[in-house]
Write a protein that holds these residues in place. Structure first.
Motif: not given
Length: 169
Positions: A25, A29-30, A32, A59, A62-63, A66, A79, A82
């Motif tokens: 995760l 996040n990175k 993204i 994404q 990650a969802k 999570s 995270a 953006e």
């Protein structure tokens, strides 16, 4: 019945599953944020669309990860925010990543993700986790194939030395 029989979602995660999912995760996040930043540098429309697909895929992954971690009482890694969108022309030429370099970097991230998914699948004992990362693996393989096709079509692929079998009569 033992503790590891029945509904996989009701089984506890082992420490390796927890760490691997948490680390996955954090890297997703990175990725993204990295892909969003790289989109600012891209001039090629096909590459920009493929990067957008990579962001959306990450994404979604990650969802899902999570949700599994939260359901198991595990705190989530931070995270990255953006990055702002900028116009390609606002980036000085000497500071701009070139499209072939962006494609190569994105392809490398996909390849690393394939390895990570395989490792997590191989060390997990919960079927739901194995299946989730198996799905991620298949999606990454398809995405990697799209990057390979694009880099070949655009002439950006830098192949390793090619082996030609010698013909002996």
């Amino acid at each position: 019945m033992g503790i590891l029989s029945g509904n996989p979602q009701e089984e506890p995660m082992h420490y390796g599953e927890v760490f691997s999912a948490w680390e996955y995760l954090m890297v997703a996040n990175k990725a993204i944020a990295d892909h969003q930043m790289l989109m600012n540098h891209v001039g090629d429309g096909d590459l920009k669309k493929l990067l957008k697909d990579a962001v959306e895929q990450a994404q979604q992954e990650a969802k899902q990860v999570s949700e599994v971690l939260t359901q198991n009482g595990v705190g989530l890694p931070p995270a990255a925010p953006e990055p702002p969108s900028v116009d390609l022309e606002d980036i000085p030429v000497g500071a701009r990543f070139q499209d072939p370099d962006v494609a190569a970097a994105a392809s490398a991230k996909v390849a690393a993700g394939l390895v990570a998914c395989s490792q997590i699948m191989g060390t997990s004992i919960r079927e739901d986790i194995v299946m989730m990362f198996g799905q991620f693996h298949m999606n990454k393989a398809a995405l990697g194939g799209k990057f390979l096709k694009l880099t070949k079509e655009k002439g950006w692929l830098v192949p390793p030395p090619l082996h030609h079998a010698s013909k002996s009569d």
